[in-house]
Design a protein around this motif. Structure first.
Motif, PDB file in Angstrom:
ATOM      1  N   GLN A 133      48.334 -25.651  39.116  1.00 58.12           N
ATOM      2  CA  GLN A 133      47.000 -25.169  39.492  1.00 58.12           C
ATOM      3  C   GLN A 133      45.927 -25.774  38.594  1.00 58.12           C
ATOM      4  O   GLN A 133      44.858 -26.161  39.066  1.00 58.12           O
ATOM      5  CB  GLN A 133      46.952 -23.646  39.414  1.00 58.12           C
ATOM      6  N   ILE A 134      46.198 -25.862  37.302  1.00 54.75           N
ATOM      7  CA  ILE A 134      45.238 -26.426  36.353  1.00 54.75           C
ATOM      8  C   ILE A 134      44.986 -27.898  36.665  1.00 54.75           C
ATOM      9  O   ILE A 134      43.839 -28.366  36.661  1.00 54.75           O
ATOM     10  CB  ILE A 134      45.720 -26.238  34.897  1.00 54.75           C
ATOM     11  N   ILE A 135      46.045 -28.629  36.963  1.00 60.04           N
ATOM     12  CA  ILE A 135      45.911 -30.052  37.288  1.00 60.04           C
ATOM     13  C   ILE A 135      45.095 -30.237  38.563  1.00 60.04           C
ATOM     14  O   ILE A 135      44.191 -31.082  38.623  1.00 60.04           O
ATOM     15  CB  ILE A 135      47.301 -30.724  37.399  1.00 60.04           C
ATOM     16  N   LYS A 136      45.376 -29.409  39.582  1.00 58.24           N
ATOM     17  CA  LYS A 136      44.599 -29.488  40.823  1.00 58.24           C
ATOM     18  C   LYS A 136      43.126 -29.199  40.565  1.00 58.24           C
ATOM     19  O   LYS A 136      42.246 -29.875  41.086  1.00 58.24           O
ATOM     20  CB  LYS A 136      45.145 -28.499  41.858  1.00 58.24           C
ATOM     21  N   THR A 137      42.853 -28.189  39.741  1.00 62.07           N
ATOM     22  CA  THR A 137      41.471 -27.834  39.402  1.00 62.07           C
ATOM     23  C   THR A 137      40.798 -28.984  38.646  1.00 62.07           C
ATOM     24  O   THR A 137      39.657 -29.352  38.948  1.00 62.07           O
ATOM     25  CB  THR A 137      41.420 -26.550  38.572  1.00 62.07           C
ATOM     26  N   ALA A 138      41.510 -29.567  37.696  1.00 66.05           N
ATOM     27  CA  ALA A 138      40.956 -30.668  36.909  1.00 66.05           C
ATOM     28  C   ALA A 138      40.662 -31.890  37.770  1.00 66.05           C
ATOM     29  O   ALA A 138      39.703 -32.628  37.508  1.00 66.05           O
ATOM     30  CB  ALA A 138      41.921 -31.031  35.791  1.00 66.05           C
ATOM     31  N   LEU A 139      41.460 -32.110  38.781  1.00 64.56           N
ATOM     32  CA  LEU A 139      41.268 -33.266  39.668  1.00 64.56           C
ATOM     33  C   LEU A 139      40.302 -32.970  40.813  1.00 64.56           C
ATOM     34  O   LEU A 139      40.021 -33.831  41.640  1.00 64.56           O
ATOM     35  CB  LEU A 139      42.609 -33.724  40.242  1.00 64.56           C
ATOM     36  N   GLY A 140      39.801 -31.728  40.841  1.00 65.99           N
ATOM     37  CA  GLY A 140      38.846 -31.330  41.862  1.00 65.99           C
ATOM     38  C   GLY A 140      39.474 -31.152  43.235  1.00 65.99           C
ATOM     39  O   GLY A 140      38.808 -31.282  44.253  1.00 65.99           O
ATOM     40  N   GLU A 141      40.736 -30.847  43.265  1.00 66.19           N
ATOM     41  CA  GLU A 141      41.442 -30.679  44.546  1.00 66.19           C
ATOM     42  C   GLU A 141      41.348 -29.268  45.085  1.00 66.19           C
ATOM     43  O   GLU A 141      41.859 -28.982  46.141  1.00 66.19           O
ATOM     44  CB  GLU A 141      42.905 -31.098  44.400  1.00 66.19           C
TER      45      GLU A 141
END
Length: 142
Positions: A133-141
């Motif tokens: 979830q954090i990675i998706k948020t960081a990538l703006g997904e």
């Protein structure tokens, strides 16, 4: 103290383990009869998809995929060589109180270890999901 409750000692006795084998898929013509399974320390713990799951009440080792020719005692010793119940040289009825207390201490260790491993697995899975979830948020997904 749980140690003095009847439930804590119930499965030490063959008859109580044998009672759990209702619906066991193997009968008298097999090596893994309910009687032999119970003598080897197993209780029947079926699931919807696996009717032949058996677990040692003492070391908590679960085995499934039993074949008619499988010897329960041999399988138990192979898959859980450090289980102190399967290594007993006496009948439970012949154990001293000191021996029973030592055995119960080891059984409690097995229970704690299994509970800790299950909690760690749940924590690791939750951390993996959160990391995603954090990675998706960081990538703006999101």
């Amino acid at each position: 103290m749980e140690m003095f409750k009847e439930e804590a000692f119930k499965l030490y006795f063959f008859e109580n383990r044998l009672e759990t084998f209702e619906g066991w898929p193997f009968d008298e013509d097999c090596s893994c009869t309910p009687e032999k399974m119970a003598r080897a320390g197993f209780i029947h713990t079926p699931t919807e998809n696996s009717p032949d799951v058996a677990m040692c009440f003492f070391c908590l080792k679960e085995l499934e995929g039993w074949e008619p020719e499988d010897d329960p005692e041999k399988e138990h010793k192979t898959h859980s060589p450090s289980c102190q119940f399967i290594s007993l040289k006496k009948k439970v009825e012949d154990l001293s109180m000191e021996e029973i207390f030592r055995l119960q201490k080891e059984r409690n260790k097995s229970i704690i270890k299994k509970n800790c491993n299950e909690a760690m697995s749940r924590l690791e899975e939750a951390a993996k999901q959160r990391r995603g979830q954090i990675i998706k948020t960081a990538l703006g997904e999101e």
